[in-house]
Design an enzyme around this catalytic site. Structure first.
Site, PDB file in Angstrom:
ATOM      1  N   THR A 188      39.454  13.343  41.903  1.00  0.00           N
ATOM      2  CA  THR A 188      40.237  12.224  41.369  1.00  0.00           C
ATOM      3  C   THR A 188      41.502  12.005  42.183  1.00  0.00           C
ATOM      4  O   THR A 188      41.963  10.868  42.349  1.00  0.00           O
ATOM      5  CB  THR A 188      40.587  12.494  39.895  1.00  0.00           C
ATOM      6  OG1 THR A 188      39.393  12.801  39.170  1.00  0.00           O
ATOM      7  CG2 THR A 188      41.256  11.292  39.271  1.00  0.00           C
ATOM      8  N   ASP A 220      30.600  42.740  31.634  1.00  0.00           N
ATOM      9  CA  ASP A 220      29.981  43.323  32.830  1.00  0.00           C
ATOM     10  C   ASP A 220      28.462  43.216  32.752  1.00  0.00           C
ATOM     11  O   ASP A 220      27.803  42.863  33.737  1.00  0.00           O
ATOM     12  CB  ASP A 220      30.389  44.796  32.970  1.00  0.00           C
ATOM     13  CG  ASP A 220      31.892  44.966  33.083  1.00  0.00           C
ATOM     14  OD1 ASP A 220      32.545  44.043  33.604  1.00  0.00           O
ATOM     15  OD2 ASP A 220      32.400  46.007  32.652  1.00  0.00           O
ATOM     16  N   HIS A 239      34.916  51.018  37.876  1.00  0.00           N
ATOM     17  CA  HIS A 239      34.769  49.782  38.650  1.00  0.00           C
ATOM     18  C   HIS A 239      35.408  49.924  40.029  1.00  0.00           C
ATOM     19  O   HIS A 239      34.825  49.550  41.053  1.00  0.00           O
ATOM     20  CB  HIS A 239      35.429  48.613  37.905  1.00  0.00           C
ATOM     21  CG  HIS A 239      34.681  48.150  36.703  1.00  0.00           C
ATOM     22  ND1 HIS A 239      33.331  47.892  36.718  1.00  0.00           N
ATOM     23  CD2 HIS A 239      35.099  47.878  35.431  1.00  0.00           C
ATOM     24  CE1 HIS A 239      32.948  47.479  35.519  1.00  0.00           C
ATOM     25  NE2 HIS A 239      34.008  47.475  34.716  1.00  0.00           N
ATOM     26  N   GLU A 259      37.918  51.288  33.994  1.00  0.00           N
ATOM     27  CA  GLU A 259      38.414  50.510  35.142  1.00  0.00           C
ATOM     28  C   GLU A 259      38.370  51.336  36.427  1.00  0.00           C
ATOM     29  O   GLU A 259      38.129  50.793  37.512  1.00  0.00           O
ATOM     30  CB  GLU A 259      39.836  50.017  34.868  1.00  0.00           C
ATOM     31  CG  GLU A 259      39.968  49.115  33.652  1.00  0.00           C
ATOM     32  CD  GLU A 259      39.071  47.902  33.739  1.00  0.00           C
ATOM     33  OE1 GLU A 259      38.813  47.416  34.857  1.00  0.00           O
ATOM     34  OE2 GLU A 259      38.601  47.426  32.675  1.00  0.00           O
ATOM     35  N   GLY A 285      31.755  17.985  43.706  1.00  0.00           N
ATOM     36  CA  GLY A 285      32.428  19.267  43.862  1.00  0.00           C
ATOM     37  C   GLY A 285      32.781  19.887  42.531  1.00  0.00           C
ATOM     38  O   GLY A 285      32.701  19.238  41.480  1.00  0.00           O
ATOM     39  N   PRO A 339      35.033  21.473  39.365  1.00  0.00           N
ATOM     40  CA  PRO A 339      36.212  20.902  38.706  1.00  0.00           C
ATOM     41  C   PRO A 339      37.500  21.390  39.342  1.00  0.00           C
ATOM     42  O   PRO A 339      37.624  22.549  39.749  1.00  0.00           O
ATOM     43  CB  PRO A 339      36.080  21.407  37.255  1.00  0.00           C
ATOM     44  CG  PRO A 339      34.647  21.779  37.091  1.00  0.00           C
ATOM     45  CD  PRO A 339      34.177  22.229  38.430  1.00  0.00           C
ATOM     46  N   GLY A 340      38.484  20.493  39.421  1.00  0.00           N
ATOM     47  CA  GLY A 340      39.807  20.861  39.906  1.00  0.00           C
ATOM     48  C   GLY A 340      39.967  20.897  41.400  1.00  0.00           C
ATOM     49  O   GLY A 340      41.001  21.346  41.900  1.00  0.00           O
ATOM     50  N   THR A 341      38.973  20.434  42.159  1.00  0.00           N
ATOM     51  CA  THR A 341      39.058  20.510  43.619  1.00  0.00           C
ATOM     52  C   THR A 341      39.735  19.299  44.240  1.00  0.00           C
ATOM     53  O   THR A 341      39.973  19.291  45.452  1.00  0.00           O
ATOM     54  CB  THR A 341      37.657  20.681  44.225  1.00  0.00           C
ATOM     55  OG1 THR A 341      36.782  19.686  43.681  1.00  0.00           O
ATOM     56  CG2 THR A 341      37.103  22.062  43.915  1.00  0.00           C
TER      57      THR A 341
END
Length: 664
Positions: A247, A539, A467, A464, A240, A242-244
């Site tokens: 560990t 972008d 966008h 902005e 998966g 990272p950080g999911t």
């Protein structure tokens, strides 16, 4: 695993620790005493002729001559010291002998010279002569012992410090950086009393948690599964981003399992010494087999399990490959490995060796994905337990505003929200603090002291707004949540969108997303008389990647066809491309055609809604931050799938008229 003695328990032995700093202090004091405890200045050097004259004058009491050093030390009569005060710096005469010394050559005959001088003196005034050879026994011994002692002390101190930094020894005290245990495993045997993580502490991860819980149940109740002839899986691979929580799941297994749990990192096997990695693998599995049934957890296994033949080095005898071969043999080789379950984690499963991924080694691949809305709510509930929240705090709202966040990101948001509230002097944490924390995690820290000219601020506002308008009017774009022109991180302004949690994207969705990305540059050119600026770098990077992915990966180009040049292994070291130069030129032209198409389409959309875009930009200049409600007040509800046909029809009408004119 041996336990360290506890000095707080009177029944257990006390450990006397020697602090090396005290030894250094004592050594410095001794040196200082030797330097400053001398009675006056050091002896002065004179020549033999001057020493001979002093003897003839009757001023010398004793001469101590060392033959093998060719050095004579002179002690002056006490009542004659004042006569030679001018020979010493400051006129201070030494109170201890010797007072002078002289050096001679190998041709100097001390017996003859001293006897000749004493013959000229009266019997009661003759100088006492002491001649000897310096044996230097201790000096010779120390010349050999001291360098060896210093070498061993430095060696032991260096490896002791490295071992402490590396986490000490492994299971049973082996491993570390001890030179005698360099081939031992550095795997740590988890202490159940110190592991306070259980499956109750793991929020979300519904499917992955069930798979891992079943592995623990295999070891607790093996007969339940073997009664029907089944076999316990030998290994499971957690895959998966990272950080999911990969560990974290392993820690929960260590806290829940009633069997020994070894943990080690994949990089611990890799060493600069040849054969050390394979030796550590053998030692790790030897310890595991002794304590079977047990679990061995290898974190970041891609450090040692990378596909063979695709390493950076071109050597056929690579140390990493030798370590991987030993790991493959231990997991499922000729020898028996019953009772040992290998649990591993990686976020790069695409680069692992195929032999490592096959059934019999890793029977299961457990995918730990990014949490969805319900899972994010559960993760927030875990991390806000110890936070002082406001009464009107809405956890569901903040969970909706954090799509794509991993468990580690959510933990960071909760901590940043607490710090933000404390920075403002609040007594509790509200939704505004969490919103500011999300802004900080996504966009970076707010640069309050950045100076922008009115022209730069106006260009940023239109950028902005471009966008936001393109994202609001195109049905395939994600809904716009917030637009800001407050500088954060590397960006002068940011447009936040809430991604729809969908699995697949159509060609029209990707085209709409590229239109949203190029909308900032198009709005800049429209307001700045066609002069582009440098604010669209990120972008363009994203838009270029999408365009090339549509052509080379997803088969969305009619000229290139339904071909995919995607390499899941990520080999990156091949010297040739999987297509010809002619195809490469076609790919470049198709990608450029896609970008030209979305640029022209975006320019048309923004030109038709220029009044609304200008109003939105002026609002941004005034407020600096606007929300989706402000955009909806200008352009109406967000364009959804129901409005897609209408928008496509409006875009196609001018093209139809042009085609008809050309046909005429």
């Amino acid at each position: 695993m041996p336990q360290k003695p506890n000095n707080k328990d009177p029944r257990k032995p006390k450990i006397i620790r020697i602090n090396l700093s005290w030894l250094y202090i004592i050594l410095l004091l001794a040196i200082g005493y030797m330097l400053f405890s001398q009675g006056g200045p050091a002896p002065q050097k004179i020549e033999w002729a001057q020493a001979r004259q002093m003897m003839l004058d009757g001023d010398v009491k004793e001469i101590h001559f060392v033959r093998n050093d060719y050095k004579g030390s002179i002690t002056v009569q006490p009542d004659k010291l004042g006569k030679y005060a001018g020979e010493f710096t400051g006129g201070k005469v030494p109170t201890r002998s010797p007072h002078f010394f002289f050096l001679t050559s190998t041709k100097f005959d001390p017996e003859h010279e001293f006897a000749a001088v004493n013959e000229q003196l009266p019997a009661d005034a003759q100088v006492k002569i002491v001649m000897e050879n310096d044996a230097r026994v201790w000096a010779n011994i120390l010349e050999w012992i001291i360098p060896l002692v210093l070498l061993f002390v430095l060696w032991g101190w260096m490896f002791r410090g490295m071992g402490r930094q590396m986490g000490g020894g492994g299971a049973g005290g082996a491993g570390g950086m001890n030179p005698f245990n360099v081939g031992k495993s550095t795997g740590k045997l988890a202490d159940k009393d110190k592991v306070n993580v259980t499956f109750k502490d793991v929020a979300g991860l519904y499917g992955a948690k069930e798979e891992v819980m079943e592995i623990v149940d295999f070891l607790k109740n093996p007969r339940k599964y073997t009664a029907l002839g089944g076999k316990i899986p030998k290994g499971a691979l957690l895959v998966g981003p990272p950080g999911t929580g990969k560990t974290l799941l392993a820690k929960a297994v260590a806290g829940e399992a009633d069997v020994p749990f070894f943990s080690i990192s994949g990089s611990d096997f890799v060493e600069m010494f040849v054969g050390v990695g394979a030796s550590r693998v053998r030692d790790l599995f030897a310890q595991a087999k002794e304590k079977a049934p047990c679990i061995v957890f290898i974190d970041e296994i891609d450090a040692v399990g990378r596909a063979r033949g695709k390493n950076v080095g071109f050597s056929s005898n690579d140390e990493r490959e030798n370590t991987l071969n030993q790991l493959l043999t231990e997991m499922d080789g000729f020898g028996s490995n019953s009772g040992v379950i290998v649990l591993a984690a990686t976020n790069r499963a695409d680069i692992l060796d195929k032999a490592l991924m096959r059934a019999g080694r890793f029977d299961r691949q457990i995918h730990v994905t990014l949490p969805d809305l319900n899972e994010r709510k559960e993760i927030f509930q875990v991390h806000i337990k110890n936070l002082k929240l406001a009464k009107d705090f809405d956890v569901e709202l903040i969970a909706k505003n954090t799509p794509g966040f991993s468990g580690a990101d959510i933990a960071n948001v909760c901590n940043e929200a607490a710090l933000t509230a404390a920075r403002k002097g609040k007594n509790d944490i509200d939704n505004k603090d969490f919103s500011d924390a999300v802004d900080r995690v996504v966009g970076g820290i707010e640069r309050k002291k950045t100076i922008m000219s009115p022209q730069e601020k106006r260009l940023t506002a239109f950028h902005e707004a471009g966008h936001a308008v393109a994202g609001w009017l195109l049905p395939g774009c994600d809904p716009v949540l917030k637009v800001s022109i407050i500088p954060r991180g590397q960006a002068l302004g940011i447009t936040w969108s809430l991604p729809d949690e969908k699995v697949m994207m159509s060609r029209s969705d990707l085209m709409d997303e590229m239109c949203c990305l190029v909308g900032g540059r198009v709005a800049e050119e429209l307001v700045n008389d066609g002069v582009p600026c440098t604010g669209a770098l990120s972008d363009f990077e994203r838009m270029t990647k999408i365009a090339y992915a549509m052509v080379t990966y997803y088969g969305m180009s009619e000229k290139v066809g339904n071909l995919s040049f995607y390499d899941p292994a990520g080999a990156g070291y091949e010297l040739t491309k999987p297509y010809s130069e002619k195809t490469a030129e076609l790919i470049d032209s198709e990608a450029k055609a896609l970008i030209d198409e979305v640029t022209s389409r975006t320019r048309k959309i923004l030109t038709e809604h220029w009044d609304g875009l200008t109003k939105l930009a002026e609002m941004l200049i005034d407020k600096e931050v606007i929300m989706s409600d402000d955009i909806e007040a200008i352009f109406g509800p967000k364009a959804g799938k129901h409005g897609e046909e209408r928008l496509r029809k409006e875009e196609a009408e001018p093209e139809t008229e042009t085609e008809a004119h050309e046909n005429e």
